[in-house]
Motif scaffolding. Structure first.
Motif, PDB file in Angstrom:
ATOM      1  N   ALA A  80       0.869  -1.128  -0.161  1.00  0.00           N
ATOM      2  CA  ALA A  80      -0.079  -0.085  -0.245  1.00  0.00           C
ATOM      3  C   ALA A  80       0.755   1.272  -0.018  1.00  0.00           C
ATOM      4  N   SER A  81       2.040   1.290   0.757  1.00  0.00           N
ATOM      5  CA  SER A  81       3.021   2.438   0.987  1.00  0.00           C
ATOM      6  C   SER A  81       3.445   2.744  -0.632  1.00  0.00           C
ATOM      7  N   VAL A  82       4.041   1.534  -1.353  1.00  0.00           N
ATOM      8  CA  VAL A  82       4.423   1.845  -2.375  1.00  0.00           C
ATOM      9  C   VAL A  82       3.393   2.354  -3.784  1.00  0.00           C
ATOM     10  N   SER A  83       2.246   1.727  -3.618  1.00  0.00           N
ATOM     11  CA  SER A  83       1.324   2.255  -4.431  1.00  0.00           C
ATOM     12  C   SER A  83       0.906   3.428  -4.213  1.00  0.00           C
ATOM     13  N   SER A  84       1.116   4.093  -3.187  1.00  0.00           N
ATOM     14  CA  SER A  84       0.787   5.524  -2.794  1.00  0.00           C
ATOM     15  C   SER A  84       1.674   6.579  -3.297  1.00  0.00           C
ATOM     16  N   LEU A  85       2.674   5.998  -4.116  1.00  0.00           N
ATOM     17  CA  LEU A  85       3.832   7.128  -4.362  1.00  0.00           C
ATOM     18  C   LEU A  85       2.973   7.793  -5.808  1.00  0.00           C
ATOM     19  N   PRO A  86       3.467   8.773  -5.962  1.00  0.00           N
ATOM     20  CA  PRO A  86       2.841   9.629  -7.223  1.00  0.00           C
ATOM     21  C   PRO A  86       3.340   9.004  -8.323  1.00  0.00           C
ATOM     22  N   PRO A  87       2.565   8.697  -9.470  1.00  0.00           N
ATOM     23  CA  PRO A  87       2.690   8.303 -10.569  1.00  0.00           C
ATOM     24  C   PRO A  87       3.839   8.791 -11.339  1.00  0.00           C
ATOM     25  N   ARG A  88       4.668   8.219 -12.065  1.00  0.00           N
ATOM     26  CA  ARG A  88       5.981   8.836 -12.838  1.00  0.00           C
ATOM     27  C   ARG A  88       5.734   8.448 -14.262  1.00  0.00           C
ATOM     28  N   ALA A  89       6.308   9.312 -15.148  1.00  0.00           N
ATOM     29  CA  ALA A  89       6.263   8.877 -16.634  1.00  0.00           C
ATOM     30  C   ALA A  89       7.215   7.753 -16.830  1.00  0.00           C
ATOM     31  N   PRO A  90       6.795   6.833 -17.798  1.00  0.00           N
ATOM     32  CA  PRO A  90       7.587   5.691 -18.152  1.00  0.00           C
ATOM     33  C   PRO A  90       9.079   5.860 -18.379  1.00  0.00           C
ATOM     34  N   GLY A  91       9.219   7.208 -19.186  1.00  0.00           N
ATOM     35  CA  GLY A  91      10.795   7.555 -19.463  1.00  0.00           C
ATOM     36  C   GLY A  91      11.581   7.889 -17.934  1.00  0.00           C
ATOM     37  N   GLU A  92      10.980   8.504 -17.099  1.00  0.00           N
ATOM     38  CA  GLU A  92      11.513   8.783 -15.984  1.00  0.00           C
ATOM     39  C   GLU A  92      11.693   7.568 -14.964  1.00  0.00           C
ATOM     40  N   GLN A  93      10.814   6.618 -14.933  1.00  0.00           N
ATOM     41  CA  GLN A  93      10.917   5.255 -14.417  1.00  0.00           C
ATOM     42  C   GLN A  93      12.234   4.603 -14.952  1.00  0.00           C
ATOM     43  N   ALA A  94      12.189   4.487 -16.090  1.00  0.00           N
ATOM     44  CA  ALA A  94      13.400   3.911 -17.014  1.00  0.00           C
ATOM     45  C   ALA A  94      14.547   4.518 -16.449  1.00  0.00           C
ATOM     46  N   ARG A  95      14.639   5.649 -16.554  1.00  0.00           N
ATOM     47  CA  ARG A  95      16.087   6.491 -16.262  1.00  0.00           C
ATOM     48  C   ARG A  95      16.396   6.257 -14.689  1.00  0.00           C
ATOM     49  N   GLN A  96      15.547   6.232 -13.749  1.00  0.00           N
ATOM     50  CA  GLN A  96      15.827   6.011 -12.416  1.00  0.00           C
ATOM     51  C   GLN A  96      16.099   4.605 -12.146  1.00  0.00           C
ATOM     52  N   ALA A  97      15.530   3.603 -12.708  1.00  0.00           N
ATOM     53  CA  ALA A  97      15.982   2.157 -12.499  1.00  0.00           C
ATOM     54  C   ALA A  97      17.218   1.912 -13.202  1.00  0.00           C
ATOM     55  N   LEU A  98      17.490   2.637 -14.393  1.00  0.00           N
ATOM     56  CA  LEU A  98      18.874   2.435 -15.010  1.00  0.00           C
ATOM     57  C   LEU A  98      19.788   3.044 -14.120  1.00  0.00           C
ATOM     58  N   ASP A  99      19.692   4.206 -13.520  1.00  0.00           N
ATOM     59  CA  ASP A  99      20.663   4.789 -12.559  1.00  0.00           C
ATOM     60  C   ASP A  99      20.688   4.010 -11.397  1.00  0.00           C
ATOM     61  N   ARG A 100      19.878   3.383 -10.858  1.00  0.00           N
ATOM     62  CA  ARG A 100      20.050   2.420  -9.633  1.00  0.00           C
ATOM     63  C   ARG A 100      20.989   1.429 -10.139  1.00  0.00           C
ATOM     64  N   VAL A 101      20.752   0.766 -11.113  1.00  0.00           N
ATOM     65  CA  VAL A 101      21.405  -0.556 -11.523  1.00  0.00           C
ATOM     66  C   VAL A 101      22.835  -0.170 -11.736  1.00  0.00           C
ATOM     67  N   ASN A 102      23.118   1.068 -12.640  1.00  0.00           N
ATOM     68  CA  ASN A 102      24.567   1.738 -12.744  1.00  0.00           C
ATOM     69  C   ASN A 102      25.145   2.070 -11.327  1.00  0.00           C
ATOM     70  N   GLY A 103      24.446   2.706 -10.598  1.00  0.00           N
ATOM     71  CA  GLY A 103      24.855   2.879  -9.157  1.00  0.00           C
ATOM     72  C   GLY A 103      25.312   1.730  -8.404  1.00  0.00           C
ATOM     73  N   ALA A 104      24.403   0.767  -8.394  1.00  0.00           N
ATOM     74  CA  ALA A 104      24.637  -0.491  -7.768  1.00  0.00           C
ATOM     75  C   ALA A 104      25.873  -1.185  -8.315  1.00  0.00           C
ATOM     76  N   ALA A 105      25.992  -1.128  -9.765  1.00  0.00           N
ATOM     77  CA  ALA A 105      27.204  -1.839 -10.342  1.00  0.00           C
ATOM     78  C   ALA A 105      28.553  -1.208  -9.888  1.00  0.00           C
ATOM     79  N   GLY A 106      28.444   0.075  -9.945  1.00  0.00           N
ATOM     80  CA  GLY A 106      29.778   0.932  -9.662  1.00  0.00           C
ATOM     81  C   GLY A 106      30.046   0.632  -8.044  1.00  0.00           C
TER      82      GLY A 106
END
Length: 110
Positions: A80-106
């Motif tokens: 419920a707490s996750v679904s209450s987050l404000p919706p983001r544009a798919p492009g923004e979701q992709a960018r943030q996900a890639l940033d997390r992956v790249n940051g974790a890999a670093g």
């Protein structure tokens, strides 16, 4: 699997099966799989694919479920707490996900 197409399945000599699937995942799940692949690669000291990370995750989840005694179902408050987050544009979701992956890999290789 309502489209009537059966996924390609192949029996492997080691007793396992190979199933080819196409899945549609939220970018957050893709990022989590990338992080899982990074952890697995660090532990195995070699590059791993997302396929390997998924297989490892399924195996570890399945074996953990068999090892634990029966418990009450988890609380529903976390989703419920996750679904209450404000919706983001798919492009923004992709960018943030890639940033997390790249940051974790670093961080994993450091």
């Amino acid at each position: 699997m309502n489209d009537g197409v059966t996924p390609a399945m192949q029996a492997l000599p080691d007793g396992e099966a190979r199933i080819a699937l196409v899945v549609h995942l939220p970018w957050e799940d893709v990022a989590a799989l990338g992080q899982e692949a990074g952890r697995l690669a660090a532990r195995m000291q070699r590059p791993v694919t997302l396929d390997e990370a998924v297989s490892h995750r399924l195996r570890s989840t399945r074996s953990a479920a068999h090892a634990k005694p029966a418990q009450a179902p988890p609380s529903v408050t976390a989703p419920a707490s996750v679904s209450s987050l404000p919706p983001r544009a798919p492009g923004e979701q992709a960018r943030q996900a890639l940033d997390r992956v790249n940051g974790a890999a670093g961080h994993e290789s450091a």
